[in-house]
Design an enzyme around this catalytic site. Structure first.
Site: not given
Lengths: 331, 370
Positions: A67, A36, A136, A65
């Site tokens: 995965e 991405e 994250h 986007l």
């Protein structure tokens, strides 16, 4: 120190990985990058900066986007003989790609009795310490270590990152290549421009010592070094940077623990069923009669990675590591 | 400048007197304007606080897209559940979240809507039926199907409450995720009243829609392929948006069927605060700013309806500015979480004494703002 050491450029972890990708793409036209915003924008952490301009959009591919689609497509490329190096933007985004990686990537060789193999390197930024929220900032290395057929690598220095990345891309099996975000730009070190590899599955003794062994990997290597600075001068610590989570270099660990008789394992991931548990078990299998204290673990907690105000309380920072070392020594 | 060209657009087609929005009372239109301006002001203060490092993590700014949240939420009932992605401050405010709780959440403070544990991407507000911002792209879409499933079940089987629809927002980048296809298939198969609203701002992070999605000028075909009613709506004009969206909501509620909306919009800021925006030109951004939805609505209020004058607009802006400043001050002075207490709260309902950290896991204090 030989002369060439003095003229080596100093690179950050980001720059070392960028250089490795660039050089390997020049060397081997089967290498393609997909992910991405890896092309025009150079990746969310700018790791692939400049590669699209240099190697073109056929080899540095901006993806949607998706995965699961990225991982599945990369596995398809790999089984057809290419050397794909997909980037998953954050470790939390491995979730949608998990099925493809674990149920296809890791099993293809066994499923076909060696007829079809998956020479795949998945680059994934990992870990906390950059004020990012959950999904994250996580450290899921144990999940993939527990998934047979996949190698799991996590360098902590620019030198090791370049050498391990080149080794990973050339490896005949899928490698999950975790890049600790916290180290991305935290320091520079000399990295040879030459082609070199660091063997997957080899730990590194960062500093030699006689009193206690500390085993860690990724960003906590530097928190361990900070903790060691705070210890009394007569305490001699042997610090091991595992560098590869799977396969685990148990020989290096066992040799050290047989010498020191004590061990502390440090990782960012939650304590329970983390990789520390596995290493602790390996140590008691290999070094039982040498142990002078129970193996200690200093790790994240069994909670969701908190938002940034509590981040440093969750992560195994130097004071907590120091306490773990002192408790293990005092046992 | 922006207002002038918007006025030109507006005078080119006087409002249709028979449209649904034309029949709404002035108070409703002015409330929309207030909400949109609140979001705009809130976001500029958010950017400021982020640049001052008072906000951590990642931050996705909603400026430009205000009409989408305000217009769609304005067409639904308060009890209709909402679930969305991470560009979520605008929806939270439009649904009635206290700006103080929203700002404090980003500051990582206890008074935040998720006690400062979720941050910018995770705005939750149960009393306002907001089931969150979510950080994994597209992963909220099956949740939308599930929320709407529950609402239909509660109405039909448990005979509890009325007919509801769920608003499930996603960006154009999320239409590429596999989970979204699964969510749509289930919704159509089971006849579930969820409205998937694609806030199509033309970019999947830094990748333009024509480069990230196949057949991207006909996104509605994706919904249609599952037998879902699918429409394109201009998300930059809140009145047109309402006129097209309100009947769709009514139909979905009535028939208990899903819908798909390709809501065309544009974001003025980068994908996140750390986006270098190499993928678009300043001219492109300026062109969209020339059609600004807030400026257009101000013009409509002043010149078509006559329900607002210059002084009134200035007073509204001032009031909103003060309200947002108050939220920032509140967030700054709000309570930092105490690590020993907060690390172990709200993980499990029941104490788990053998887990780390060794404190019992327990429910934290309720947030008085929610």
């Amino acid at each position: 120190m030989p002369l060439w050491m003095h003229i080596m450029p100093e690179l950050t972890l980001v720059q070392a990985i960028n250089q490795a990708l660039d050089q390997e793409m020049e060397r081997d036209e089967r290498v393609v990058i997909l992910g991405e915003d890896v092309g025009h924008n150079g990746g969310v952490f700018r790791v692939t900066e400049g590669l699209h301009a240099k190697h073109g959009g056929d080899r540095v591919v901006d993806t949607p986007l998706d995965e699961s689609g990225i991982m599945g497509t990369a596995i398809g490329l790999a089984i057809a003989g290419m050397r794909p190096v997909p980037e998953i933007q954050f470790e939390g985004f491995l979730g949608p790609a998990y099925d493809q990686l674990v149920n296809h990537g890791g099993r293809m060789r066994t499923r076909t009795r060696g007829a079809v193999t998956v020479p795949l390197t998945v680059r994934v930024p990992v870990g906390g310490g950059i004020h990012a929220p959950e999904c994250h900032s996580d450290s899921p290395e144990a999940i993939y270590t527990h998934s047979p057929g996949i190698k799991v690598v996590m360098p902590s220095t620019p030198y090791d990152a370049k050498g391990l990345l080149l080794a990973s891309i050339r490896d005949p099996d899928p490698v999950l290549f975790f890049e600790p975000k916290r180290v991305y730009r935290s320091f520079k070190e000399e990295v040879p421009e030459d082609d070199y590899t660091v063997e997957i599955g080899t730990a590194k003794v960062v500093s030699e010592g006689d009193d206690i062994t500390v085993v860690t990997w990724g960003a906590p290597v530097f928190q361990c070094l900070n903790a060691m600075d705070e210890l009394p001068e007569d305490v001699s610590v042997e610090l091991i940077d595992l560098r590869t989570c799977w396969p685990i270099d148990v020989d290096t660990i066992a040799e050290s623990v047989e010498k020191t008789g004590r061990c502390v394992i440090v990782h960012e991931a939650p304590l329970t069923a983390g990789l520390g548990a596995e290493i602790s078990s390996l140590i008691q299998e290999r070094c039982f009669l040498h142990l002078q204290a129970p193996v200690q673990r200093v790790a994240g907690f069994d909670t969701i990675m908190p938002y940034y105000k509590l981040e440093m309380d969750y992560l195994p920072e130097a004071p907590r590591i120091q306490k773990g070392i002192e408790e293990c020594l005092a046992y | 400048m922006a207002q002038a060209s918007a006025a030109q657009d507006r005078s080119a087609r006087k409002r249709k007197p028979d449209s649904l929005s034309a029949k709404l009372p002035d108070e409703t239109i002015l409330e929309w304007l207030r909400q949109m301006q609140l979001i705009r002001e809130f976001e500029s203060r958010t950017m400021q606080a982020y640049q001052q490092a008072k906000i951590g993590g990642f931050c996705h700014i909603y400026s430009g897209q205000e009409a989408c949240a305000v217009g769609t939420i304005g067409a639904t009932e308060h009890e209709d559940p909402i679930v969305l992605a991470y560009r979520d401050h605008g929806h939270a405010l439009a649904r009635g979240m206290d700006p103080k709780a929203c700002m404090a959440e980003m500051f990582g403070k206890l008074e935040g809507c998720a006690k400062g544990k979720g941050g910018s991407m995770h705005m939750f507000d149960r009393p306002n039926h907001l089931y969150g911002g979510h950080g994994i792209v597209g992963a909220q879409t099956p949740l939308g199907t599930g929320l709407a499933f529950a609402k239909r079940y509660q109405w039909e089987v448990m005979e509890k409450g009325g007919k509801h629809v769920c608003l499930c927002y996603l960006g154009d980048g999320a239409v590429d995720q596999g989970a979204f296809s699964e969510a749509m298939n289930l919704a159509s198969l089971y006849s579930i009243p969820v409205i998937y609203i694609i806030e199509n701002n033309g970019y999947s992070m830094g990748t333009a829609i024509s480069r990230h999605s196949a057949n991207s000028d006909k996104l509605v075909m994706r919904g249609q392929s599952f037998g879902i009613k699918s429409v394109e709506i201009d998300g930059f004009d809140i009145l047109d948006l309402y006129d097209a969206f309100k009947p769709l909501v009514d139909e979905c509620r009535d028939l208990q069927r899903p819908a798909f909306v390709d809501l065309k919009t544009y974001r003025y800021q980068g994908h996140s605060m750390s986006d270098p925006q190499k993928y678009r030109t300043k001219d492109e951004v300026d062109e969209w700013k020339g059609k600004d939805s807030i400026a257009a609505l101000v013009d409509y209020c002043m010149n078509d309806r006559g329900c607002l004058d210059e002084d009134g607009w200035k007073a509204m802006q001032k009031e909103i500015k003060d309200q947002v400043m108050e939220a920032v001050e509140f967030a700054e002075n709000a309570t930092d979480p105490v690590p020993a207490e907060e690390l172990a709260t709200d993980v499990y309902a029941n104490p788990q004494p053998n887990l780390s950290p060794t404190e019992d896991y327990h429910h934290g204090v309720r947030n008085p703002l929610l």
